[in-house]
Design an enzyme around this catalytic site. Structure first.
Site, PDB file in Angstrom:
ATOM      1  N   SER A 197       7.024  17.033 -15.811  1.00 23.65           N
ATOM      2  CA  SER A 197       6.883  15.896 -16.712  1.00 23.65           C
ATOM      3  C   SER A 197       7.008  16.195 -18.204  1.00 23.65           C
ATOM      4  CB  SER A 197       5.550  15.173 -16.447  1.00 23.65           C
ATOM      5  OG  SER A 197       5.489  13.961 -17.153  1.00 23.65           O
ATOM      6  N   ASP A 231      10.874   7.389  -9.358  1.00 17.64           N
ATOM      7  CA  ASP A 231      10.089   7.797 -10.521  1.00 17.64           C
ATOM      8  C   ASP A 231      10.081   6.661 -11.545  1.00 17.64           C
ATOM      9  OD1 ASP A 231       9.058   8.989 -12.862  1.00 17.64           O
ATOM     10  OD2 ASP A 231       9.825  10.959 -12.283  1.00 17.64           O
ATOM     11  N   HIS A 249       6.711  10.010  -9.402  1.00 16.83           N
ATOM     12  CA  HIS A 249       6.715  11.012 -10.468  1.00 16.83           C
ATOM     13  C   HIS A 249       5.973  12.288 -10.096  1.00 16.83           C
ATOM     14  CE1 HIS A 249       7.346  12.262 -14.576  1.00 16.83           C
ATOM     15  NE2 HIS A 249       6.047  12.377 -14.815  1.00 16.83           N
TER      16      HIS A 249
END
Length: 287
Positions: free
Chosen positions: A88, A219, A247
């Site tokens: 991320s 995502d 995600h």
């Protein structure tokens, strides 16, 4: 480290894997995958400064500062080189860029820093005065009530890892110190228009490093198109798209994630990059 507490989880033995969590996350996010990987590897999962059990000082929350902190943590643990797995935030790419001699392999999981697009919620939290609105959006009483709801469903065998991970991030932001660190972190990489940091112009520097790009096709934080774009820029990389996943691949599908990572490590030779060869790449790129 440097007068600040740094929390981390460490398990196993063998070649080193560094697991780097994302924004508003912590080392806890790797719990299930870490236990599977620790059978064959030394697995280190730190809490970045401002997150988890680590200190939350006033200071630098840029990607560069995080990368330097991870370099120092690995040094303190006696680990010279590792497979970097970043989820991320984009810290793994920054660490590979600043300290290429430490990188054996690079694994990007729903990574930031590969395009402008990002969740509207994160963009909204970079607006002026957002830090004054956040106590209203993330009140402590909501955390207490939410934890009871989560426990109710967990005790009845209801498993929703994606929602649980989002709730964990939300709950962490009910604490004042966490909110301040979060705001400084998010503003270092995002503005109201989207992501402000992009590594696409420097991905060629990772051409000699075995690279795996893993993404969920659902995502809703960073679009899966970024995975395809990065793979096109790094055609030697391996691309893995998890259908139906969001995600948090490592939380939603820990067994599949660990198996993918183990297979990738076993099939590839670690990069052996000295600074001389790295400078050659830079000179070629400048030309």
């Amino acid at each position: 480290l440097h007068g600040h507490d740094v929390g981390y989880r460490m398990a196993g033995s063998g070649p080193a894997i560094l697991l780097i969590h994302g924004m508003a996350g912590s080392s806890r996010t790797w719990h299930d995958a870490m236990h599977l990987l620790a059978r064959d590897y030394t697995v280190v999962a730190p809490d970045l400064l401002g997150h988890g059990e680590s200190a939350k000082p006033m200071g630098d929350y840029s990607l560069g500062a995080y990368a330097s902190g991870l370099r120092d943590l690995l040094g303190a643990l006696g680990i010279e080189r590792a497979t970097l797995v970043g989820q991320s935030l984009g810290v793994a790419m920054q660490l590979a860029y600043q300290h290429p001699e430490m990188v054996e392999r690079l694994v990007l999981v729903g990574s930031g820093g590969l395009g402008r697009e990002v969740s509207w919620m994160l963009r909204a939290l970079t607006l002026p005065a957002a830090e004054y609105v956040m106590p209203v959006l993330f009140p402590r009483f909501a955390r207490r009530g939410g934890e009871k709801v989560v426990a109710f469903f967990r005790n009845r065998g209801v498993r929703a890892p994606h929602i649980a991970e989002i709730w964990s991030a939300y709950a962490s932001l009910t604490e004042t110190e966490n909110r301040h660190a979060f705001i400084r972190t998010v503003r270092a990489v995002i503005d109201p228009g989207g992501q402000t940091v992009c590594a696409k112009d420097r991905l060629y520097l990772a051409a000699a490093v075995p690279t795996l790009i893993a993404w969920g096709d659902r995502d809703d934080i960073i679009p899966v198109q970024h995975a395809y774009d990065a793979h096109e820029l790094l055609p030697e990389s391996q691309l893995e798209i998890f259908e139906g996943a969001g995600h948090f691949l490592h939380v939603e599908h820990p067994a599949r994630f660990a198996a993918m990572l183990r297979d990738f490590i076993e099939r590839t030779e670690p990069a052996n990059r000295d600074l001389g060869s790295y400078r050659e790449l830079l000179r070629a790129g400048a030309a």
